[in-house]
Motif scaffolding. Sequence first.
Motif, short mmCIF file in Angstrom:
data_model
loop_
_atom_site.label_atom_id
_atom_site.label_comp_id
_atom_site.label_asym_id
_atom_site.label_seq_id
_atom_site.Cartn_x
_atom_site.Cartn_y
_atom_site.Cartn_z
N PRO A 9 21.48 -67.02 35.03
CA PRO A 9 22.09 -65.84 35.63
C PRO A 9 22.73 -64.94 34.58
O PRO A 9 23.19 -65.42 33.55
N ARG A 13 27.05 -63.49 37.59
CA ARG A 13 26.25 -64.17 38.62
C ARG A 13 26.28 -65.68 38.41
O ARG A 13 26.47 -66.17 37.30
N GLY A 77 24.49 -63.05 48.36
CA GLY A 77 23.52 -63.60 47.44
C GLY A 77 22.07 -63.32 47.78
O GLY A 77 21.75 -62.72 48.79
N ILE A 89 21.33 -66.93 44.18
CA ILE A 89 21.99 -66.26 43.07
C ILE A 89 23.09 -65.41 43.71
O ILE A 89 22.82 -64.54 44.54
N SER A 91 26.88 -63.24 43.21
CA SER A 91 27.86 -62.60 42.35
C SER A 91 29.16 -63.40 42.48
O SER A 91 29.44 -63.97 43.55
N GLU A 92 29.93 -63.46 41.43
CA GLU A 92 31.18 -64.23 41.49
C GLU A 92 32.09 -63.73 42.62
O GLU A 92 32.80 -64.51 43.23
#
Length: 101
Positions: A9, A13, A77, A89, A91-92
């Motif tokens: 990532p 990510r 995601g 996948i 994103s934080e």
Amino acid sequence: MATDVRIQPLSDRVVVKPAEREAQTKGGIFLPDTASKERSMEGRILAVGAGRLDDSGKRVPMQVRVGETVLFAKYGGTEYRVDDVEYLILSEKDILGIIQE
């Protein structure tokens, strides 16, 4: 990066393997197929990116680590499959919290 993940990532990510949904509740109630096929909101982090860049160009470190179990937004995601294994996948910012074990 974990050896079974074929993608690294970028930025903020993470790659998550969603937990399997239970077909039966702890109280013994069997869930219908429609409920058990719904995507889990919990999973284990398999890989993390380097972190996002702030406005001044400095790298902001990730708050999560490989191996942690996290709770993430239900529709957050992007899903992808490798050899019939589903990954996400995220994103934080789509991670709601770390589950303490």
